[in-house]
Write an enzyme that holds these catalytic residues in place. Structure first.
Site, PDB file in Angstrom:
ATOM      1  N   CYS A   8       1.156  -1.232   0.312  1.00  0.00           N
ATOM      2  CA  CYS A   8      -0.032  -0.038   0.308  1.00  0.00           C
ATOM      3  C   CYS A   8       0.653   1.248  -0.042  1.00  0.00           C
ATOM      4  O   CYS A   8      -0.208   2.034  -0.135  1.00  0.00           O
ATOM      5  CB  CYS A   8      -0.680   0.103   1.200  1.00  0.00           C
ATOM      6  SG  CYS A   8      -1.623  -1.614   1.582  1.00  0.00           S
ATOM      7  N   HIS A  30      -9.442   1.482  -3.127  1.00  0.00           N
ATOM      8  CA  HIS A  30      -7.675   0.891  -3.187  1.00  0.00           C
ATOM      9  C   HIS A  30      -7.175   0.509  -4.333  1.00  0.00           C
ATOM     10  O   HIS A  30      -6.902  -0.581  -4.236  1.00  0.00           O
ATOM     11  CB  HIS A  30      -7.426   0.183  -1.575  1.00  0.00           C
ATOM     12  CG  HIS A  30      -6.554   0.411  -0.729  1.00  0.00           C
ATOM     13  ND1 HIS A  30      -5.527   0.919  -1.522  1.00  0.00           N
ATOM     14  CD2 HIS A  30      -6.350  -0.164  -0.058  1.00  0.00           C
ATOM     15  CE1 HIS A  30      -4.710   0.620  -0.407  1.00  0.00           C
ATOM     16  NE2 HIS A  30      -5.023  -0.430   0.291  1.00  0.00           N
TER      17      HIS A  30
END
Length: 384
Positions: free
Chosen positions: A88, A338
């Site tokens: 991430c 995301h």
């Protein structure tokens, strides 16, 4: 204040599209090439001036997405191309590495950011250990060698919500506000978005009432009587997207006639407890502010957190002494979705856009993100 060693001349991103949506047929370089070309136009920089491209990508399963993008976008063959995978944190870490190249004299102009084509990600398999066995398909790799310190991210978020007493209603209210801001400010967000495959806005955000939110299914609930369940609304969804930033040295800006719009103040990439990965963003943010001599929440005009879970945003605000209204003013990752390797870069593009639009010289902002395995990244920039 920045010493001006790394300046930011332009930024842009795609819209963020839900997994299986508008970008479902696109590979990473297909998605990001229009963004890169738009970035060069916005900065009025010829492709030949770009020394390096650094791209964060988490799901490409090898290869070199940065090189593919450099060639697809028409950068010169000599352009260095580095791909970064810190899950991430990849997009934000890639931009920090670009600053390192500028400061160390390895480059004068670097484009950096992240891209994730989750819809086209390869199917992952472990090779058989013994003859006659079949390959084992898996969704996610291990992020810690100790299974006890490598929790499922959703389960970890639910455990944290239960332990800290963040109720489902608190989490859902946080998510409702994130979606509302993203929908309300859609015209403003369009200024930073390059249209790809016809998509000119983040496709996932929608208006949501508390009554409707209450009907959304629970994703994880530790006990039937618990008020701290995690609903599907309070989880950032799978998504595709790309975001890039063009950085240069002061000398390069002068020689190429660029007018830099922001300066790099500092950053922090660090590790924390892998069993509580969602807390890594606040740890990185605190460390970055300490390095920049900024008190908790002080002197920051804007703050962008990629909030993979609502409970993460609530904890971030509590730890830094902020109200939820003080972060993600136009909706956060919880509303957008995301696109793993791109999410940190999207947050920074959002931050730069808001600082630029506010037109307050010297205003500073912070972008932060946490990653699987207990890693975090944060950056601080200043509007010029």
């Amino acid at each position: 204040m920045s010493d001006g060693a790394a300046l930011i001349a332009a930024w842009a991103r795609t819209a963020v599209a839900p997994h299986g949506g508008a970008f479902r047929t696109l590979h990473p370089h297909d998605m990001a090439a229009p963004v890169l070309r738009s970035l060069l136009q916005r900065a009025a920089v010829p492709p030949e001036a770009v020394d390096a491209l650094i791209i964060g990508n988490a799901l490409g399963a090898g290869g070199n997405p940065a090189r593919m993008l450099a060639l697809a976008a028409g950068l010169p063959d000599r352009c260095a191309a580095l791909s970064v995978d810190t899950q991430c944190c990849s997009g934000l870490d890639a931009i920090s590495m670009a600053v390192g190249m500028l400061v160390s004299g390895q480059a004068r102009v670097v484009i950096a950011g992240g891209v994730e084509a989750w819809s086209r990600s390869p199917i992952r398999q472990h090779r058989p250990m013994h003859p006659g066995e079949v390959a084992a398909t898996y969704e996610r790799p291990a992020f810690s060698p100790d299974p006890a310190r490598d929790p499922d991210l959703l389960e970890s978020a639910a455990d944290f919500a239960e332990k800290q007493g963040f109720t489902r209603r608190q989490q859902d209210d946080y998510a409702i506000q994130s979606h509302h801001r993203a929908v309300t400010h859609r015209p403003r967000l369009a200024e930073e978005i390059v249209i790809v495959n016809g998509l000119d806005h983040d496709a996932y955000p929608r208006e949501m009432s508390p009554e409707r939110a209450a009907r959304i299914p629970v994703a994880v609930q530790r006990s039937p009587a618990s008020a701290c369940a995690v609903s599907s609304l309070s989880i950032s969804s799978k998504a595709d997207g790309a975001a890039l930033v063009l950085l240069a040295t002061p000398d390069a800006c002068r020689d190429l006639g660029m007018a830099p719009r922001a300066a790099w103040i500092g950053s922090c990439s660090m590790g924390s407890d892998p069993s509580r990965p969602l807390l890594a963003a606040q740890a990185a943010a605190q460390a970055a502010m300490l390095r920049a001599g900024i008190g908790a929440g002080g002197n920051l005009r804007a703050i962008e957190l990629h909030d993979a879970f609502a409970v993460q945003g609530l904890s971030f605000c509590q730890e830094l002494g902020l109200a939820p209204s003080q972060i993600n003013r136009r909706g956060g990752g919880l509303a957008r979705g995301h696109p793993i390797g791109a999410s940190g870069a999207v947050a920074l593009v959002r931050l730069l856009s808001d600082l630029d639009h506010d037109e307050i010289s010297g205003a500073m902002g912070l972008a932060a993100i946490a990653g699987a395995g207990g890693i975090g990244a944060a950056v601080i920039v200043e509007r010029l």
